[in-house]
Enzyme design. Structure first.
Site, PDB file in Angstrom:
ATOM      1  N   GLY B 287       0.896  -1.141  -0.101  1.00  0.00           N
ATOM      2  CA  GLY B 287       0.217  -0.011   0.062  1.00  0.00           C
ATOM      3  C   GLY B 287       0.774   1.326   0.049  1.00  0.00           C
ATOM      4  O   GLY B 287       1.823   1.390  -0.653  1.00  0.00           O
ATOM      5  N   SER B 288       0.356   2.272   0.583  1.00  0.00           N
ATOM      6  CA  SER B 288       1.033   3.701   0.650  1.00  0.00           C
ATOM      7  C   SER B 288       2.492   3.576   1.157  1.00  0.00           C
ATOM      8  O   SER B 288       3.006   4.714   0.794  1.00  0.00           O
ATOM      9  CB  SER B 288       0.082   4.495   1.315  1.00  0.00           C
ATOM     10  N   THR B 289       3.024   2.610   1.937  1.00  0.00           N
ATOM     11  CA  THR B 289       4.309   2.711   2.366  1.00  0.00           C
ATOM     12  C   THR B 289       5.194   2.911   1.006  1.00  0.00           C
ATOM     13  O   THR B 289       6.447   3.385   1.292  1.00  0.00           O
ATOM     14  CB  THR B 289       4.856   1.609   3.491  1.00  0.00           C
TER      15      THR B 289
END
Lengths: 107, 572
Positions: B287-289
């Site tokens: 995801g956004s990491t």
């Protein structure tokens, strides 16, 4: 002369026999000490395991909180102060103080 | 004068003696010559035996020498059914000590065999009780048993050894060749009292003990990570969780916690699912990491600058006939704000500006799609497809952390590279091998894998990631008095029943480092399938804060906040 020779001969036989018997005795003593060493090593290992279990952070935290009513310092209660001395201008030493303890004069 | 009676008696006596000597001589010849070989072999069988001995398995210690795993000799109990008068009575006496049911013991003791194991590798306390209850037909032998005195602490890293002392999981398995003791067949003799002794000169030939290992883990940091993770997983009613703490400058693993935990002292009733080291074996969509690393690539390639303006399309953009959403309607924003607000559309545009080949090259450079080569068994390389396999949406998807499978150890290593001025280090858990006397044999030094981005890019990304914590989605990771850099991630999981992204199954994560200006810790927190609120900033960021706060305090790292002089004057 004959008597002396017989006496010396008997002494030699006695020394030989005594030496043999003592060797056997010492052999058993060595074995007994070896066994004792094994038992002591086993006890040492047992104590090491017990020590390791008792000094586990899990257990220490439990005892500290449940038995002695201690708690983790709250945010801001601990500050690191860099102490700068004449000898060590680069501030090699760090001193920990708890903020509320200092303000309340409790040390 | 001839034939006097006394002379005749002398001859008779002489004859008797000669006959006697002849008998003795014949017997001697028979024993010493005729039956010599057979009798020598029989005597050897009675007085000597060859047994296979194994030296004690080596100890595993934490970085401060605290014992985490060690061997101890404990009793195993055997029975000789043929020598027992009353198997029922013996079974009744032994049952409470061995903690085995009476009928089970009696069944074993009634077997028509000359040897049967009743219980193996008992606790030392059971052994002490058995020593005081001598019984005919029951015997004790000492065997090495593996103990993990800290219980579940670090269990997923340590692994465990089997009943026969061979390493089956974790460090125990990976370093089996170092840890196991020497195996050797030794000829033993029985003395006049029937005791087994080493023949002269062989006592020194006792098999050597295995080597000991020192790991990079600090048991206190490990405890803090496990405690906070357990609490977070329980609170979120999550399926599992992972926390890894690295020293970003060396790649040394300071803590690796997995929830749920297990006790390596009692694995018989557990399944592999429980002891699997999910930090290395389980891949997830980050995801956004992933945006933190895409940002680093974009800055390094000069396709973006922190103040480059990007339009957020008011939270909705169509790519390849699919719609990408943001969690809020975003308009114009700087590139730094794209990361801080975790805009999917901004990340997709960044990825598209980079292009597939460059993005793929940076994914590989950060270590995705390949094993980190950490010295633990079971690691997988994750899943990174080659650009020729990408679809029309892949570039955008990968830029926001979809269509890519990573392991927690890969992700934390990649972000640790940013904390380390752009240099990727190889993570490792064993720092030293020592012999049985504690003398160092081998030291494992930190290993540089490669430079991924320049120090300047690493500094710029760090500054952007600080904004994530101060002004963005990672506010709950903030540690008072310290500058924290990090990135949140919330990824939808693929529903195994439908094969599509689930609307209820998520992975919430936070990855970052602290202090941002002189990083001492790089850390990842992954919470798998939290119930209720599943945002990485809600379920994982607070764990980062609590672990980071306690560990920095434990390590004595100074706060960035200046200490007021007034405090010192109050001190008496």
């Amino acid at each position: 002369m004959k008597m002396l020779a017989v006496t010396i001969g008997l002494c030699l036989v006695f020394v030989f026999v005594w030496e043999r018997v003592d060797m056997v005795r010492l052999g058993y003593q060595v074995e007994r000490l070896k066994h004792e060493k094994v038992v002591l090593e086993r006890e040492r290992d047992e104590l090491k395991v017990k020590f390791s279990a008792l000094s586990s952070p899990d257990r220490i935290a439990k005892v500290a909180t449940e038995k002695f009513g201690m708690s983790l310092p709250q945010p801001g209660q601990v500050v690191m102060v860099q102490s700068k001395t004449k000898d060590s201008p680069a501030s090699a030493v760090e001193l920990r103080i708890a903020r509320n303890d200092v303000l309340n004069g409790r040390r | 004068m001839t034939g006097s009676p006394s002379r005749a008696r002398r001859y008779v006596l002489l004859l008797v003696l000669l006959c006697g000597f002849a008998v003795v001589l014949f017997r001697l010849v028979s024993l010493q010559v005729l039956q010599a070989a057979e009798l020598t072999a029989k005597a050897d069988r009675q007085h000597q035996k060859t047994v296979s001995l194994e030296g004690a398995r080596g100890t595993v210690m934490d970085r401060h020498g605290k014992v985490l795993a060690m061997n101890m000799e404990v009793p195993s109990v055997f029975g000789i059914p043929t020598a027992l008068e009353s198997p029922a009575k013996t079974a009744r006496s032994l049952s409470p000590v061995l903690r085995v049911r009476t009928d089970e013991l009696e069944k074993k003791l009634r077997q028509d065999r000359s040897f049967v194991w009743l219980a193996r590798k008992l606790d030392p306390e059971q052994g002490h009780r058995l020593e005081h209850m001598p019984m005919d037909g029951i015997g004790l032998v000492m065997e090495g048993r593996r103990f993990y005195p800290k219980g579940p602490l670090l269990a997923h890293v340590l692994g465990f050894a089997g009943m026969d002392g061979e390493g089956l999981e974790g460090i125990e398995r990976r370093y089996e060749s170092q840890l196991h003791g020497e195996k050797r067949g030794v000829g033993l003799q029985r003395d006049a009292m029937g005791r087994t002794v080493f023949p002269k000169g062989q006592a020194e030939q006792v098999p050597a003990a295995g080597h000991s290992l020192v790991v990079t883990i600090d048991e206190v940091i490990q405890y803090i990570a496990e405690k906070e993770l357990e609490e977070a997983v329980a609170k979120a009613r999550a399926k599992s969780g992972t926390v890894i703490v690295l020293d970003p400058q060396t790649g040394a693993v300071l803590a690796l916690a997995i929830s749920p935990r297990f006790d390596p002292n009692a694995v018989a009733s557990l399944t592999a699912d429980r002891w699997r080291n999910r930090a290395l074996t389980d891949t997830y969509e980050p995801g956004s990491t992933m945006k933190a690393l895409v940002a680093a690539a974009a800055l390094e390639e000069n396709v973006m600058k922190p103040n480059t303006m990007l339009f957020g399309e008011n939270g909705r953009m169509t790519i390849a006939n699919t719609v990408i959403h943001d969690h809020e309607k975003l308009g114009w924003m700087t590139f730094a704000q794209v990361i801080q607000k975790s805009s999917n559309i901004g990340a997709a545009k960044t990825g598209m500006a980079l292009g597939d080949q460059r993005l793929y090259r940076y994914l590989q450079a950060f270590g995705f799609g390949q094993k980190t080569e950490i010295d633990l068994p079971g690691e997988v390389g994750g899943l990174v497809k080659h650009p020729r396999e990408w679809g029309r949406r892949s570039l955008a998807s990968i830029s926001m952390g979809q269509e890519i499978g990573v392991t927690p150890i890969q992700m934390v290593s990649a972000v640790a590279a940013l904390a380390n001025g752009g240099v990727l280090m190889k993570p490792y858990v064993v720092s030293e091998v020592r012999d049985a006397q504690g003398k160092p044999l081998r030291q494992m030094l930190p290993q540089v894998k490669r430079r991924v981005v320049s120090p300047e890019t690493a500094r710029t990304v760090t500054s952007i990631l600080e904004g994530v914590v101060t002004d963005g989605t990672g506010a709950k990771a903030a540690i008072p008095g310290f500058r924290v850099a990090g990135k949140t991630g919330t990824a939808q999981k693929i529903d195994p029943r439908t094969g599509a992204y689930s609307s209820t199954l998520f992975v919430g994560s936070f990855v970052g480092f602290v202090p941002a200006d002189n990083p001492r810790l790089a850390m990842i927190v992954v919470i798998d399938e939290p119930q209720g609120e599943a945002w990485g900033g809600t379920v994982a960021a607070p764990v980062f804060r609590r672990v980071g706060e306690q560990v920095l305090n434990y390590l004595g790292v100074s706060s960035a906040e200046p200490v007021k002089l007034a405090m010192a004057s109050n001190r008496r």
